[in-house]
Design an enzyme around this catalytic site. Structure first.
Site, PDB file in Angstrom:
ATOM      1  N   SER A  10     -14.509   7.747  -1.054  1.00 59.66           N
ATOM      2  CA  SER A  10     -13.172   7.318  -1.546  1.00 59.66           C
ATOM      3  C   SER A  10     -13.405   6.746  -2.939  1.00 59.66           C
ATOM      4  CB  SER A  10     -12.077   6.751  -0.875  1.00 59.66           C
ATOM      5  OG  SER A  10     -11.046   6.301  -1.617  1.00 59.66           O
ATOM      6  N   HIS A  35     -13.835  12.169  -1.915  1.00 59.19           N
ATOM      7  CA  HIS A  35     -12.259  11.946  -1.407  1.00 59.19           C
ATOM      8  C   HIS A  35     -11.562  11.198  -2.679  1.00 59.19           C
ATOM      9  CE1 HIS A  35      -9.137  11.383   1.459  1.00 59.19           C
ATOM     10  NE2 HIS A  35      -8.970  10.111   0.873  1.00 59.19           N
ATOM     11  N   ASP A  37      -7.922  10.098  -3.908  1.00 60.95           N
ATOM     12  CA  ASP A  37      -6.832   9.520  -3.556  1.00 60.95           C
ATOM     13  C   ASP A  37      -5.768   9.560  -4.691  1.00 60.95           C
ATOM     14  OD1 ASP A  37      -7.180   8.689  -0.709  1.00 60.95           O
ATOM     15  OD2 ASP A  37      -8.460   7.184  -1.268  1.00 60.95           O
ATOM     16  N   MET A  39      -1.818   8.593  -5.652  1.00 56.25           N
ATOM     17  CA  MET A  39      -0.879   7.526  -5.286  1.00 56.25           C
ATOM     18  C   MET A  39       0.316   7.616  -6.664  1.00 56.25           C
ATOM     19  SD  MET A  39      -2.819   4.486  -3.458  1.00 56.25           S
ATOM     20  CE  MET A  39      -4.410   4.767  -2.327  1.00 56.25           C
ATOM     21  N   HIS A  69      -6.369  13.849  -1.616  1.00 56.22           N
ATOM     22  CA  HIS A  69      -5.347  13.524  -0.473  1.00 56.22           C
ATOM     23  C   HIS A  69      -4.057  12.879  -1.187  1.00 56.22           C
ATOM     24  CE1 HIS A  69      -4.727   9.468   2.291  1.00 56.22           C
ATOM     25  NE2 HIS A  69      -3.840  10.504   2.371  1.00 56.22           N
ATOM     26  N   MET A  71      -0.867  11.015  -1.820  1.00 58.87           N
ATOM     27  CA  MET A  71       0.066   9.945  -1.061  1.00 58.87           C
ATOM     28  C   MET A  71       1.310  10.204  -2.214  1.00 58.87           C
ATOM     29  SD  MET A  71      -2.725   7.594   0.193  1.00 58.87           S
ATOM     30  CE  MET A  71      -3.921   8.341  -0.763  1.00 58.87           C
ATOM     31  N   MET A 140      -5.354   8.688   9.291  1.00 52.98           N
ATOM     32  CA  MET A 140      -5.200   7.483   8.767  1.00 52.98           C
ATOM     33  C   MET A 140      -5.384   6.361   9.562  1.00 52.98           C
ATOM     34  SD  MET A 140      -4.747   8.082   5.413  1.00 52.98           S
ATOM     35  CE  MET A 140      -5.167   6.444   4.873  1.00 52.98           C
ATOM     36  N   ASP A 178      -9.712   7.922   7.806  1.00 52.85           N
ATOM     37  CA  ASP A 178      -9.607   7.532   6.521  1.00 52.85           C
ATOM     38  C   ASP A 178      -9.042   6.062   6.524  1.00 52.85           C
ATOM     39  OD1 ASP A 178      -9.242   6.810   3.887  1.00 52.85           O
ATOM     40  OD2 ASP A 178      -7.683   8.660   3.211  1.00 52.85           O
TER      41      ASP A 178
HETATM   42  C1  DX5 Z   1      -5.742   4.620   1.463  1.00 56.65           C
HETATM   43  C2  DX5 Z   1      -6.808   5.433   1.060  1.00 56.65           C
HETATM   44  C3  DX5 Z   1      -8.288   5.534   1.684  1.00 56.65           C
HETATM   45  C4  DX5 Z   1      -8.948   4.317   0.893  1.00 56.65           C
HETATM   46  C5  DX5 Z   1      -9.881   3.962   1.900  1.00 56.65           C
HETATM   47  O1  DX5 Z   1      -4.763   4.783   1.330  1.00 56.65           O
HETATM   48  O2  DX5 Z   1      -6.344   6.751   1.556  1.00 56.65           O
HETATM   49  O3  DX5 Z   1      -9.002   6.770   1.201  1.00 56.65           O
HETATM   50  O4  DX5 Z   1      -9.747   4.524  -0.446  1.00 56.65           O
HETATM   51  O5  DX5 Z   1     -10.564   2.874   1.758  1.00 56.65           O
HETATM   52  P1  DX5 Z   1     -11.530   2.111   2.700  1.00 56.65           P
HETATM   53  O6  DX5 Z   1     -12.636   2.755   2.955  1.00 56.65           O
HETATM   54  O7  DX5 Z   1     -12.123   0.876   1.545  1.00 56.65           O
HETATM   55  O8  DX5 Z   1     -10.728   1.454   3.623  1.00 56.65           O
HETATM   56 ZN    ZN Z   2      -7.331   8.893   1.356  1.00 54.69          ZN
END
Ligand code: DX5
Ligand code: ZN
Length: 225
Positions: A10, A35, A37, A39, A69, A71, A140, A178
């Site tokens: 990620s 991956h 992310d 947000m 991903h 969010m 998650m 994840d």
């Molecule tokens: C959290 C993200 C994850 C995050 C995971 O909202 O969706 O992808 O980056 O990070 P680690 O592997 O550090 O838990």
């Molecule tokens: Zn993620």
């Protein structure tokens, strides 16, 4: 049927000032997917990156699948932009879309693989009428928004239930996990049915990405062998 193991670092934990180089290091170190992310400081209390950065990674030469991903809320407006920016799969949280089936179709219509994401408290019943249209189910194992959190153990039971649903469907759907995936948790997640493992803080910022990624892969593979 279980798919071959994929480790998906990620980039939330990558060095954003040197993103291209850092992601290339992860890919050279054996990352099967990247991956990505996204947000929005609305659906989750953090703000990250969008389609421009996805396109920049493609232009930089990152050619492995980019696993977006989302969010964010709402979802639909940004889907065409991520498809144009080079996203491979696009996953979203059902709570963030007013019309989940429509969003799945929209992602598919732009040539990307649709995925549905389950927060720790989101029931798998969302799969009842969607699984046949999905390529990816993402569970998650932390609450979304931040890297570096601790793996929530009840995810294992949920992974087993999701694995059963996927196997019963007979379709090649990936089961991704994840949050909090590292050398201590990856084997249990694999044994519970996951085949795709997001790992942010366990990979980025470490001295040797290749060593960490292959260690995660070996642990996951030996848990299902
Ligand atoms: C959290 C993200 C994850 C995050 C995971 O909202 O969706 O992808 O980056 O990070 P680690 O592997 O550090 O838990
Ligand atoms: Zn993620």
């Amino acid at each position: 049927m279980r798919q071959p193991i994929v480790i998906a670092p990620s980039i939330l934990s990558a060095d954003f000032a040197r993103l291209g180089d850092d992601v290339r290091k992860a890919v050279d170190g054996g990352a099967g997917w990247v991956h990505f992310d996204v947000m929005d400081n609305h659906y989750v209390p953090n703000l990250t990156i969008g389609p421009l950065v996805c396109k920049a990674l493609r232009d930089f030469g990152i050619s492995v699948p980019i696993d977006v991903h989302l969010m964010i809320e709402p979802v639909d407006r940004i889907v065409p932009e991520f498809a144009a920016a080079g996203a491979t799969s696009i996953s979203f949280h059902p709570e963030a879309s007013a019309h989940v089936d429509r969003t799945i179709q929209l992602i598919r219509s732009f040539g990307c693989s649709p995925g549905l994401v389950f927060n720790p408290a989101t029931p798998l019943e969302w799969l009842d009428w969607t699984l046949e249209h999905l390529d990816l189910v993402l569970l998650m194992s932390v609450n979304p928004g931040f890297g570096g959190q601790k793996f929530i153990p009840s995810t294992l039971q949920k992974l087993r239930a999701a694995r059963q649903r996927i196997d019963a469907s007979g379709r090649a759907i990936r089961l991704e996990v994840d949050g909090g995936i590292n050398a201590e948790t990856v084997a249990a997640a694999a044994a519970a049915g996951a085949d795709t493992f997001v790992a942010g803080s366990a990979v980025f910022g470490r001295a040797d990405y290749s060593a960490v990624i292959s260690d995660l892969r070996v642990r996951a593979e030996s848990a299902v062998a």
